[in-house]
Design a protein around this motif. Structure first.
Motif, short mmCIF file in Angstrom:
data_model
loop_
_atom_site.label_atom_id
_atom_site.label_comp_id
_atom_site.label_asym_id
_atom_site.label_seq_id
_atom_site.Cartn_x
_atom_site.Cartn_y
_atom_site.Cartn_z
N SER A 49 0.83 -1.21 0.00
CA SER A 49 0.00 0.00 0.00
C SER A 49 0.87 1.26 0.00
O SER A 49 0.49 2.28 -0.57
CB SER A 49 -0.95 0.00 1.19
OG SER A 49 -0.24 -0.06 2.41
N ARG A 53 0.74 4.00 -2.95
CA ARG A 53 0.40 5.38 -2.69
C ARG A 53 1.39 6.33 -3.37
O ARG A 53 1.02 7.37 -3.89
CB ARG A 53 0.36 5.63 -1.18
CG ARG A 53 -0.25 6.96 -0.80
CD ARG A 53 -0.81 6.94 0.60
NE ARG A 53 0.09 6.22 1.49
CZ ARG A 53 -0.30 5.38 2.42
NH1 ARG A 53 -1.58 5.12 2.58
NH2 ARG A 53 0.56 4.79 3.20
N GLU B 48 2.75 -5.35 4.62
CA GLU B 48 1.67 -4.59 5.27
C GLU B 48 1.72 -4.76 6.79
O GLU B 48 1.56 -3.78 7.53
CB GLU B 48 0.31 -5.08 4.77
CG GLU B 48 0.01 -4.77 3.30
CD GLU B 48 -0.03 -3.29 2.99
OE1 GLU B 48 -0.41 -2.50 3.88
OE2 GLU B 48 0.33 -2.91 1.86
N GLY B 57 2.62 -0.27 16.47
CA GLY B 57 3.15 -1.05 17.58
C GLY B 57 4.46 -0.52 18.12
O GLY B 57 4.96 -1.03 19.13
N PRO B 84 0.16 -0.39 21.88
CA PRO B 84 -1.07 -0.10 22.63
C PRO B 84 -2.18 -1.14 22.44
O PRO B 84 -3.17 -1.10 23.18
CB PRO B 84 -1.50 1.25 22.06
CG PRO B 84 -0.92 1.29 20.69
CD PRO B 84 0.39 0.55 20.78
N ALA B 92 -11.16 -2.92 13.11
CA ALA B 92 -9.84 -2.83 12.48
C ALA B 92 -9.73 -3.75 11.26
O ALA B 92 -8.97 -3.48 10.34
CB ALA B 92 -8.74 -3.17 13.48
N SER B 102 -4.92 6.52 6.85
CA SER B 102 -4.42 5.77 5.70
C SER B 102 -5.58 5.08 5.01
O SER B 102 -6.74 5.45 5.24
CB SER B 102 -3.36 4.78 6.17
OG SER B 102 -2.66 4.30 5.08
N LEU B 105 -6.33 -0.73 4.53
CA LEU B 105 -6.32 -1.95 3.71
C LEU B 105 -5.47 -3.05 4.30
O LEU B 105 -5.65 -4.23 3.98
CB LEU B 105 -5.73 -1.63 2.33
CG LEU B 105 -6.59 -0.93 1.32
CD1 LEU B 105 -5.78 -0.71 0.05
CD2 LEU B 105 -7.81 -1.76 1.03
N GLY B 106 -4.51 -2.67 5.16
CA GLY B 106 -3.50 -3.61 5.62
C GLY B 106 -4.05 -4.90 6.18
O GLY B 106 -3.75 -5.98 5.68
#
Ligand SMILES: Nc1ncnc2c1ncn2[C@@H]1O[C@H](COP(=O)(O)OP(=O)(O)OP(=O)(O)O)[C@@H](O)[C@H]1O
Ligand SMILES: [Mg+2]
Lengths: 124, 137
Positions: A49, A53, B48, B57, B84, B92, B102, B105-106
């Protein structure tokens, strides 16, 4: 090559390098008043991604500067993976190889054709 | 049952760690004769998830393993951070949901690219995502 810029990406880029490419390219388009940009990604084995982008940004920015970007040579596995990931390279026009990409740019230039389309030569 | 035959651990703390990790995961795929398409899916998923590990993270570690289930061989990649955690996993996992401005999509995209996908998270304690791509999956 006249007004066209040809950029070949030889390796899988680190993020910082990809960002540098974006700004270098924008500067070069501006300086040379280029009307078309070909980005050859045939050596790129993954587009995630982030990279997607960057390509999208380049396409949008070049358009603002009145230049057309065509991405050429995307590997089939990369294209399939992008679709499954859900990433649509909006505004990014693609062609099979540099030659076809060049034809596409010329056609756009002389016909003043600004429609977005994907060059499809699957019947050839 | 899935058993691991070889295993290694990589520390991921900065953006420059992403490409070497991708290359290492690719080598695991090549070693078991995975197709280019499945390799590409696996590496894209890895890319990703390691971005999430860095961005949300705060870094962590990644374990790469060669695995077998008797019928097929595959590559398992585990992403572990002490960040967190994620408040609402089902949110999510939705396409387009992002707290990072963003594309969101990840996670859902990664799940589509692999054969097995597991996510464990605890608020304040971090997130662990495990994926498996089978050679013939
Ligand atoms: N390791 C993690 N730790 C904490 N939160 C996470 C982690 N991974 C994902 N998230 C949360 O889940 C959301 C969705 O993640 P996802 O990867 O799908 O999208 P994104 O990273 O926001 O956007 P994209 O991946 O498209 O750039 C993130 O915005 C973030 O809030
Ligand atoms: Mg993400």
């Amino acid at each position: 090559m006249g007004d066209f810029l040809l950029v070949t990406i030889q390796v899988d880029l680190y993020d910082q390098l990809a960002e540098n490419l974006e700004s270098d390219l924008i500067n070069t388009i501006n300086k040379n008043n280029s009307k078309g940009v070909l980005i050859d990604i045939s050596a790129v084995s993954i587009i995630d991604s982030f990279m997607g982008r960057i390509l999208g940004n380049i396409a949008v920015m070049s358009k603002i500067m009145d230049a057309q970007t065509v991405v050429v040579g995307m590997q089939p596995a990369v294209a399939i993976t992008l679709v499954e990931l859900g990433l649509s390279l909006n505004g990014v026009i693609s062609a099979l190889n540099v030659e076809k990409g060049m034809d596409l740019l010329r056609a756009k230039m002389y016909n003043g054709d600004n429609e977005e389309q994907t060059y499809d030569d699957s019947n050839q | 049952m899935t058993t691991a035959t070889s295993k290694e651990e990589l520390l991921i703390v900065k953006e420059q760690d992403v490409v070497p990790l991708r290359n290492r995961v690719k080598e695991y795929g090549v070693k078991i004769g995975m197709s280019i398409l499945n390799q590409t899916k696996l590496i894209t998923a890895t890319s990703e998830l390691v971005r999430n590990l860095l961005k949300y993270g705060g870094g962590g570690k990644v374990i790469i393993e060669s695995v077998s289930n008797g019928r097929d061989q595959g590559v398992r990649v585990t992403f572990i951070d002490n960040g967190p955690g994620i408040k609402d996993i089902s949110l999510a996992m939705k396409d387009g949901y992002s707290t990072g401005k963003s594309l969101g999509l990840g996670l859902p995209g990664t799940k589509r690219l692999v054969n097995e996908f597991d996510i464990q998270t605890e608020l304040g304690n971090g997130t662990t995502v495990t994926i498996i791509k089978w050679k013939n999956g």
